[in-house]
Design a protein around this motif. Structure first.
Motif, short mmCIF file in Angstrom:
data_model
loop_
_atom_site.label_atom_id
_atom_site.label_comp_id
_atom_site.label_asym_id
_atom_site.label_seq_id
_atom_site.Cartn_x
_atom_site.Cartn_y
_atom_site.Cartn_z
N SER A 100 -1.75 8.54 -117.22
CA SER A 100 -2.05 7.12 -117.28
C SER A 100 -2.09 6.61 -118.72
N ILE A 101 -2.69 7.40 -119.62
CA ILE A 101 -2.77 6.91 -121.00
C ILE A 101 -1.39 6.84 -121.62
N ASP A 102 -0.56 7.79 -121.24
CA ASP A 102 0.82 7.78 -121.77
C ASP A 102 1.55 6.54 -121.29
N TYR A 103 1.40 6.27 -119.99
CA TYR A 103 2.09 5.11 -119.43
C TYR A 103 1.64 3.83 -120.12
N TYR A 104 0.31 3.68 -120.26
CA TYR A 104 -0.18 2.42 -120.83
C TYR A 104 0.09 2.34 -122.32
N ALA A 105 0.18 3.48 -122.97
CA ALA A 105 0.55 3.42 -124.39
C ALA A 105 1.91 2.73 -124.52
N VAL A 106 2.83 3.14 -123.64
CA VAL A 106 4.16 2.54 -123.71
C VAL A 106 4.11 1.08 -123.27
N SER A 107 3.49 0.84 -122.10
CA SER A 107 3.59 -0.51 -121.54
C SER A 107 2.82 -1.53 -122.38
N MET A 108 1.69 -1.10 -122.96
CA MET A 108 0.93 -2.05 -123.80
C MET A 108 1.67 -2.34 -125.10
N THR A 109 2.28 -1.28 -125.64
CA THR A 109 3.01 -1.49 -126.89
C THR A 109 4.17 -2.45 -126.66
N THR A 110 4.92 -2.23 -125.58
CA THR A 110 6.05 -3.13 -125.34
C THR A 110 5.54 -4.54 -125.05
N MET A 111 4.39 -4.60 -124.35
CA MET A 111 3.85 -5.93 -124.05
C MET A 111 3.49 -6.65 -125.35
N ILE A 112 2.83 -5.94 -126.25
CA ILE A 112 2.38 -6.60 -127.47
C ILE A 112 3.58 -6.98 -128.33
N ALA A 113 4.62 -6.16 -128.23
CA ALA A 113 5.84 -6.52 -128.98
C ALA A 113 6.41 -7.82 -128.42
N LEU A 114 6.37 -7.96 -127.10
CA LEU A 114 6.90 -9.19 -126.49
C LEU A 114 6.02 -10.39 -126.84
N PHE A 115 4.73 -10.11 -127.06
CA PHE A 115 3.82 -11.21 -127.41
C PHE A 115 4.19 -11.85 -128.75
N LEU A 157 12.86 2.20 -133.10
CA LEU A 157 14.01 1.30 -133.22
C LEU A 157 14.06 0.36 -132.02
N ALA A 158 13.85 0.95 -130.82
CA ALA A 158 13.89 0.13 -129.61
C ALA A 158 12.80 -0.94 -129.67
N LEU A 159 11.63 -0.55 -130.16
CA LEU A 159 10.53 -1.52 -130.26
C LEU A 159 10.88 -2.61 -131.27
N LEU A 160 11.51 -2.22 -132.36
CA LEU A 160 11.90 -3.21 -133.37
C LEU A 160 12.87 -4.23 -132.76
N THR A 161 13.83 -3.72 -131.99
CA THR A 161 14.78 -4.68 -131.38
C THR A 161 14.06 -5.56 -130.38
N GLU A 162 13.02 -5.00 -129.75
CA GLU A 162 12.28 -5.85 -128.80
C GLU A 162 11.56 -6.96 -129.55
N VAL A 163 10.97 -6.62 -130.72
CA VAL A 163 10.31 -7.66 -131.51
C VAL A 163 11.32 -8.73 -131.90
N LEU A 164 12.51 -8.27 -132.31
CA LEU A 164 13.57 -9.23 -132.66
C LEU A 164 13.87 -10.15 -131.49
N LEU A 165 14.02 -9.52 -130.32
CA LEU A 165 14.30 -10.29 -129.12
C LEU A 165 13.22 -11.35 -128.91
N ALA A 166 11.96 -10.89 -129.01
CA ALA A 166 10.84 -11.80 -128.75
C ALA A 166 10.81 -12.93 -129.77
N VAL A 167 11.04 -12.58 -131.03
CA VAL A 167 10.96 -13.61 -132.08
C VAL A 167 12.05 -14.65 -131.87
N SER A 168 13.27 -14.20 -131.58
CA SER A 168 14.32 -15.22 -131.44
C SER A 168 14.12 -16.01 -130.14
N LEU A 169 13.57 -15.35 -129.13
CA LEU A 169 13.26 -16.07 -127.89
C LEU A 169 12.22 -17.16 -128.17
N GLY A 170 11.18 -16.79 -128.92
CA GLY A 170 10.13 -17.76 -129.25
C GLY A 170 10.68 -18.91 -130.07
#
Lengths: 371, 375, 312
Positions: B179-194, B265-278
C-alpha cells in the motif's frame, strides 16, 4: 473558392477511399487509415472556419504532415492528397504558383512507379483548379471592392447634391421672404408716406387752382418735390434689399426651429449668446447643416420631447450645441450622419463631439475664422 | 537574461508563499502515510487460490482418450481441483458466471474448448494452463503413437499420471506493490498534476496585481515572459515532486524500482504537461474564477478516476473511458509497470504522450497570447 | 523645441466603439503634459497606446523620432509607466520590486544596484529597502509604484493618476518628485482628474472628450478660448463718490460698473493691472473692504466646451 477547393479534396479523398477499399477487398479495413481520413476531413473543414491566413497555413501544414505520414505508413494512395495542400501553403504570387507546379511535379519522382500517372493526373488537375479558382476569386474580390467604393462615392455625391439642393431651396426661399418683407416695409414706411403726401398736396392744388393759382403752383411744386424724393427712396430701397448675411444665418436657424415646433412633435428652442456678427457665412452653413442632421437623428432615434439649439460665440471658438432630452446611448456608434458632421466641421478646422450619456448632445466647435 | 530574472522571481515568490509549499509538500506526504497505513489490507501481495472446480462435458470417440482424461482428472484431483462432468439440465454459463464453477470445458476429438470465469481470473488461469498442458501432451502422444505405438503409449501414460501440470502454469511470483508503495507513486503523480493550479494562476496573478502592465511595458517579448514563468514554475513544482519522491523513498521506504532516473524523467514530463495544461486553461478562460473552477473539477476527477485515492481496476463502459481520460491513469499504470515489471517501453510511450499534449496546449497558449493585446 | 512624442491620426476602436478618434498631438522635450478629461474620455487608452500596452487601430506614435510599433524595443526602453492602479509585488521587498523591474530593462550588476538604490532614495524610500509593501501606507505604495517606473531612467514618463486616494502630504511629495524628474530632463505625461494638480504642474494641457482633443495649450491659452476678460470685484465702504472715469483710464480695463457696495471692473485677462486699480482707488480715498478676482479656470473651460463636469 473555398467551396471549390473542398470539393476537389472531397473528390480525391473519395477516390482514394474507394480505390483503397477495392484494392484490399478481402482484408479488414485498417482503423489507422480511418483515423487518417477523419483527421484529414476535420483539419480541412476547420481550415474553412479560420479567417486568418496564418491559421489556414498552419492547418494546411498539419494536414500535409498527416497525409504524408499516412502515405508512408499505411496507404500510398494518400499521396494524391498532397498537391492540394502544397497549393494552399504556397504564397499566391507568380513565383509561388510556379514553385507549386515544380513541387507537385517533383513529388511524382518520389512515388512508387505504378502511382505516378494517377498522381500526376490528379495533382495537375488540382493545381489547375486551385490556380484558376484563386485567380478568379481574387478578381471578384477586387471588382467587389471597386464596386463598393463606387457605391460609396455615389452615395456621398448624391447626398451632398441633395443637401446642396436643399440649401439652395432654403436660402432662395428665405431671401425671397426677407426681400419681400423688406420691400413692403420700406415701401410702406418711405414711399407710401411720400406718395400719400404728394397726393394730398396735389388734391389741394386742384382745389386751389381756380381761386389761388400761385398757391396751387406752390403746392404742385411741393408734390413734385415729394414725388421726386419718393422716387429716390424707391431707388435706394431697391439698392439696399440684399439682407445682411448674419441675419440670414440666425434667422434661418430660427426659421428651422419654428418649423420644428410647428410640427408639434417636439418643443424646440433656440438661444444664442455672444457676438453673433463674428460668425462667417461658411460657419453658419456648417452650423445649420449640423443642426439639421442632429435634429433629424434626435427625431429618428431619441424619442425626445424637447430639443434645444444653442449657439455661443466664445473668445476663440464658436460653439453650437443641439441637445435633446431623449434616451441617449451609452456608447455612440459613428454612422454616416456623424461622419458627415465631422467632415463639415473639420473643413473649417473644428470638431464635433457626440455625447449620449444624458440624451443626445451634439456639440460643434469651430474656431474663429481660420487662424 | 530577462527569462532568468522572471524565472528567479517566480521561484522566489513561490518559495515565499508558504501555503503553496505546505500544499505541495505536506499534503502528499501526509496522505501517503494515512492512506498507506489505512488501506494496507487491500494491497496484500499474496493471493490465496480459492476452490478450483472444473465443469466439463466429454464426448470421447476413442477409449484411449477417455482413459487418459480419467487419469488426468485424477492427477489434478490430487492437487485440489474438483472435476465434475456436466449433468443434463445444467446451464454451464450460469454455473460459471455465478461462481459455483471456475470454468467449463468441452472435450471431444476436435480438441478442448475452454470457458473461464472472468471473476476468478487467477483460478481459471490455472485451470486453463493445466488443460493446455494436457492437450499438448496428448497431441504429442498420439503423434508418437502413430509412429511407434510403444513409445506413444508410454508417453501418454506418463503424461496422464504426471503431476507437473501445475508447475507448468504457475508463474514466478512477481513483486507487487504494497500500500505504501502504491500511494507513494499515486500521490507523487497527483501532486505533479497539481502543478496545474499554480500554472493556471501564473498570469492571472499578474493580471490581478496589475503588474502585467509593467511586464507588457518592459522591453521584453511576450515569449520571454512566458518561457521565464514556465521555467520558474516547472522548476519549483519539480522540486516539490522530487522532495516528495525522496521523502517517500528514504523515510517511508517506498519501492521506486530499478529505473529511478526514468521515473524522475516521467514525473518531469508530467509536471510539464500539467504546467502547460494550466497555462492553456488560464488563457482560454480568462475569467480567473471560471478558470480556477474548471481546473479544480478537472483535478478532482482526474485524481479520482486516475486511481490517486484507491486503485481502480476492472472497469466497464463509460467508467473505462473516464479512467482512460485521466492523465494520472496512464502515468500511474506506466510507472507501476516500470517499477514492478521493468516495462520501459510503456513509460516512454507515456513520456511521449505527456510531451505531445503539453506541446498542444503550449501552442494554444502561444496562439492565444499572440492574438491578445495584453495578457 | 524638439518633439519627444508625436502622435498622428491615432485611432483606437474596440469593436464599434471608438475610444480614441483620430488624435494628433506633439509633446515637446521637457514638458509636463497634462491630459484632462472625464472618465472614459479616452485618456487611459491613449496612454496605454503610448506605453505599447495597446496596439493602435490606425495612426502612428513616434517617440524620439522612431515609430513605437516598428522600434518597439527602443520605445519601451525610453518609456516608464506609472499605472493608475498599484502594480507591485506584495510578496517581494521594495528593493526586490524595483530591482526586478529595472532588470527587465537590461540593467545588471553594480549598475542595477546603484539605479535601484537611487530610485528608492528618490521617492523617499531609501530606508525601506528590505520592507514588504504589505506593511506600507497608501502613499508609500504609490511612491514605490513610481520608483518601479523610473529606475531605468526613461526619457518619457507616463503617470496615470498617480495621486489617487492618498494623503495630502504624500501627494505634495509626489508632485514635487514630478517636478524634480522634469528638471532632470524627463518629459512627463500626466493625467489626473484633480484640476488643481493639473493647473499647478502641467506646462501644457490637452482637453480630451470622446476620444478627441478638443483644445490644447497652456492654462492661459485654454482659458482664453472662452473669454479674454476677467472681472475684479472690489467691495468698499459706501460713502464718498467714486470716480469711475479714472478707473476706466487704466490699461486693460474695458468696463466699470458700480453695484451698491461693489465695483465690478471688467478687464483684459492678460493685463496685470490689479495694483494700478488699487492704487487709483487709494488715491481716490476709497476704503477697500475686499478684492476678488473672477478668472475662468480649467474646470469652467472644460464645462463650457464639453457641457460636462470633469467628475461626471
Amino acid at each position: 473558392m473555398d467551396r471549390w477547393t473542398i470539393g476537389n479534396k472531397a473528390t480525391v479523398l473519395g477516390y482514394i477511399m474507394i480505390a483503397s477499399f477495392l484494392a484490399h477487398l478481402a482484408s479488414e479495413v485498417n482503423p489507422w487509415l480511418i483515423l487518417i481520413y477523419l483527421l484529414y476531413v476535420a483539419l480541412n473543414i476547420s481550415l474553412l472556419i479560420f479567417k486568418k491566413p496564418q491559421f489556414k497555413r498552419l492547418l494546411s501544414a498539419l494536414s500535409l504532415v498527416l497525409v504524408a505520414a499516412g502515405a508512408v505508413f499505411w496507404e500510398p494512395l494518400l499521396w494524391l492528397l498532397l498537391p492540394m495542400n502544397i497549393c494552399e501553403l504556397l504564397p499566391s504570387s507568380t513565383i509561388g504558383k510556379g514553385l507549386g507546379i515544380v513541387l507537385i511535379g517533383a513529388g511524382g519522382f518520389l512515388l512508387p512507379l505504378e502511382l505516378v500517372p494517377v498522381y500526376l493526373l490528379s495533382g495537375l488537375l488540382s493545381y489547375l483548379l486551385f490556380t484558376c479558382s484563386s485567380m478568379l476569386s481574387e478578381k471578384i474580390r477586387s471588382l467587389e471592392g471597386e464596386r463598393e467604393r463606387l457605391r460609396a462615392d455615389l452615395q456621398r455625391l448624391s447626398r451632398s447634391l441633395s443637401e446642396n439642393n436643399e440649401y439652395i431651396r432654403q436660402s432662395e426661399y428665405t431671401i425671397k421672404l426677407e426681400e419681400r418683407n423688406r420691400l413692403s416695409q420700406q415701401i410702406h414706411d418711405d414711399v407710401g408716406h411720400a406718395v400719400a403726401g404728394a397726393l394730398i398736396q396735389m388734391g389741394a392744388a386742384r382745389m386751389m387752382l381756380a381761386t389761388d393759382q400761385e398757391k396751387a403752383n406752390e403746392l404742385l411744386g411741393n408734390a413734385i418735390a415729394i414725388s421726386k424724393e419718393g422716387l429716390e427712396r424707391i431707388r435706394l430701397t431697391l439698392k439696399e434689399v440684399k439682407p445682411r448675411p448674419e441675419e440670414l444665418g440666425i434667422n434661418r436657424l430660427r426659421l428651422f426651429v419654428d418649423e420644428l415646433s410647428a410640427k408639434g412633435t417636439v418643443a424646440a428652442t433656440l438661444t444664442f449668446e455672444g457676438d453673433i456678427d463674428a460668425v462667417t457665412p461658411i460657419q453658419w452653413k456648417i452650423i445649420q447643416q449640423n443642426a439639421t442632421e442632429a435634429v433629424t437623428n434626435s427625431l429618428k432615434y431619441a424619442k425626445a420631447t424637447a430639443i434645444s439649439i444653442e449657439v455661443r460665440v466664445l473668445n476663440k471658438f464658436i460653439k453650437a450645441v443641439v441637445e435633446d432630452n431623449g434616451v441617449g446611448t451609452a456608447k455612440v456608434v459613428k454612422g454616416l450622419g456623424i461622419l458627415g458632421m465631422e467632415e463639415r466641421a473639420a473643413s473649417a478646422g473644428g470638431t464635433v463631439i457626440v455625447d449620449g450619456t444624458k440624451g443626445f448632445r451634439v456639440t460643434t466647435l469651430l474656431p474663429h475664422r481660420n487662424e | 537574461m530577462a527569462i532568468w530574472r522572471i524565472a528567479l522571481k517566480e521561484i522566489l515568490s513561490s518559495v515565499r508563499n508558504r501555503q503553496t509549499f505546505l500544499f505541495m509538500l505536506a499534503l502528499p506526504i501526509i496522505l501517503m502515510l494515512i492512506l498507506g497505513a489505512g488501506l494496507s489490507n487491500a494491497f496484500s501481495s499474496k493471493h490465496s487460490v480459492g476452490e478450483v472446480r472444473l465443469l466439463y462435458q466429454a464426448t470421447f470417440s476413442e477409449n484411449d482418450m477417455s482413459a487418459y482424461w480419467d487419469s488426468f482428472t485424477k492427477a489434478i484431483g490430487k492437487e485440489g481441483v474438483e472435476v465434475v462432468p456436466i449433468r443434463p439440465g445444467m446451464d454451464w454459463r450460469q454455473e460459471v458466471s455465478s461462481g459455483r464453477y471456475t470454468a467449463y470445458a468441452t472435450i471431444d476429438k476436435e480438441g478442448i474448448a475452454f470457458f473461464g470465469s472472468s471473476k476468478n481470473t487467477v483460478e481459471s488461469g490455472i485451470l486453463q494452463g493445466m488443460l493446455v498442458a494436457f492437450a499438448d501432451r496428448y497431441a504429442l502422444g498420439t503423434a508418437a503413437f502413430q509412429a511407434s505405438p510403444g513409445v506413444g503409449t508410454n508417453i501418454l501414460k506418463h503424461a496422464a499420471e504426471s503431476k507437473d501440470f501445475i508447475q507448468e502454469t504457475t508463474l514466478a511470483a512477481v513483486r507487487k506493490p504494497g500500500s505504501i508503495d502504491y500511494y507513494a507513486v499515486s500521490m507523487t503523480t497527483m501532486i505533479a498534476l497539481f502543478s496545474i493550479i499554480s500554472a493556471n494562476y501564473l498570469f492571472g496573478a499578474e493580471r490581478a496585481r496589475k503588474t502585467a502592465i509593467r511586464l507588457m511595458a518592459a522591453p521584453i517579448s511576450k515569449g520571454e515572459i512566458l518561457v521565464g514563468k514556465m521555467i520558474g514554475n516547472v522548476f519549483i513544482n519539480t522540486l516539490c515532486v522530487l522532495v516528495v519522491v525522496l521523502f517517500s523513498k528514504f523515510v517511508y521506504h517506498a519501492y521506486w524500482g530499478n529505473h529511478f532516473w526514468l521515473v524522475l524523467l516521467a514525473l518531469l514530463t508530467e509536471v510539464l504537461l500539467a504546467v502547460s495544461l494550466g497555462l492553456g486553461i488560464g488563457f482560454l478562460l480568462t475569467k480567473q474564477e471560471g478558470s480556477y473552477m474548471v481546473v479544480m473539477i478537472f483535478l478532482q476527477c482526474a485524481s479520482f478516476f486516475g486511481g490517486a485515492y484507491f486503485p481502480i481496476e476492472n472497469t466497464e463502459g463509460i467508467l473505462t473511458l473516464l479512467t482512460n481520460l485521466s492523465p494520472l491513469r496512464w502515468i500511474n499504470t506506466a510507472l507501476l509497470e516500470l517499477i514492478y515489471m521493468d516495462n520501459i517501453a510503456a513509460v516512454w510511450k507515456v513520456i511521449g504522450l505527456n510531451l505531445g499534449i503539453a506541446a498542444v496546449f503550449l501552442v494554444l497558449t502561444v496562439i492565444s497570447i499572440r492574438r491578445r493585446e495584453a495578457f | 523645441m524638439s518633439h519627444v512624442l508625436e502622435i498622428r491620426n491615432l485611432t483606437k476602436k474596440f469593436g464599434d466603439f471608438i475610444a480614441v478618434d483620430n488624435m494628433t498631438l506633439n509633446i515637446g522635450e521637457g514638458e509636463i503634459f497634462g491630459f484632462l478629461g472625464a472618465n472614459g474620455a479616452g485618456k487611459s487608452t491613449t496612454i496605454n497606446m503610448i506605453a505599447s500596452l495597446l496596439r493602435p487601430t490606425k495612426g502612428e506614435i513616434v517617440l524620439l523620432g522612431k515609430n513605437i510599433v516598428k522600434d518597439s524595443k527602443f520605445a519601451k526602453m525610453n518609456t516608464g509607466i506609472v499605472p493608475q492602479e498599484l502594480a507591485i509585488y506584495e510578496d517581494m521587498t521594495a528593493y526586490e520590486n524595483v530591482s526586478f523591474f529595472a532588470g527587465l530593462y537590461g540593467l545588471r550588476g553594480a549598475m542595477l544596484r546603484e539605479r535601484t538604490e537611487e530610485a528608492l532614495a528618490f521617492v523617499g524610500l531609501g530606508d525601506k529597502h528590505q520592507s514588504f509593501p504589505k506593511n506600507f501606507s497608501g502613499g508609500m505604495k504609490r511612491r514605490l509604484n513610481i520608483a518601479c517606473a523610473i529606475a531605468h531612467l526613461p526619457k518619457l514618463i507616463i503617470m496615470d493618476e498617480p495621486t489617487v486616494g492618498i494623503d495630502p502630504q504624500s501627494r505634495n511629495y509626489i508632485l514635487q518628485s514630478v517636478r524634480k524628474l522634469n528638471e532632470m530632463g524627463c518629459t512627463i505625461i500626466y493625467t489626473s482628474h484633480y484640476m488643481e494638480e493639473v493647473e499647478e504642474i502641467c506646462t501644457r494641457i490637452a482637453i480630451v472628450d470622446h476620444g478627441k482633443i478638443i483644445a490644447e495649450g497652456t492654462k492661459e491659452q485654454l482659458t482664453s478660448i472662452i473669454t479674454d476678460t476677467k472681472e475684479i470685484w472690489i467691495g468698499f465702504r459706501a460713502d464718498g463718490a467714486i470716480s469711475i472715469e479714472s478707473l476706466q483710464g487704466i490699461a486693460g480695463v474695458t468696463a466699470v460698473r458700480q453695484e451698491e457696495n461693489t465695483l465690478k471692473i471688467v478687464s483684459k485677462s492678460e493685463v496685470n493691472n490689479l495694483n494700478r486699480i488699487i492704487q487709483q482707488l487709494i488715491k481716490d480715498q476709497v476704503e477697500i473692504r475686499s478684492v476678488e478676482e473672477q478668472a475662468p479656470n480649467l474646470e469652467s473651460v472644460f464645462l463650457t466646451l464639453t457641457g460636462r463636469n470633469l467628475r461626471d
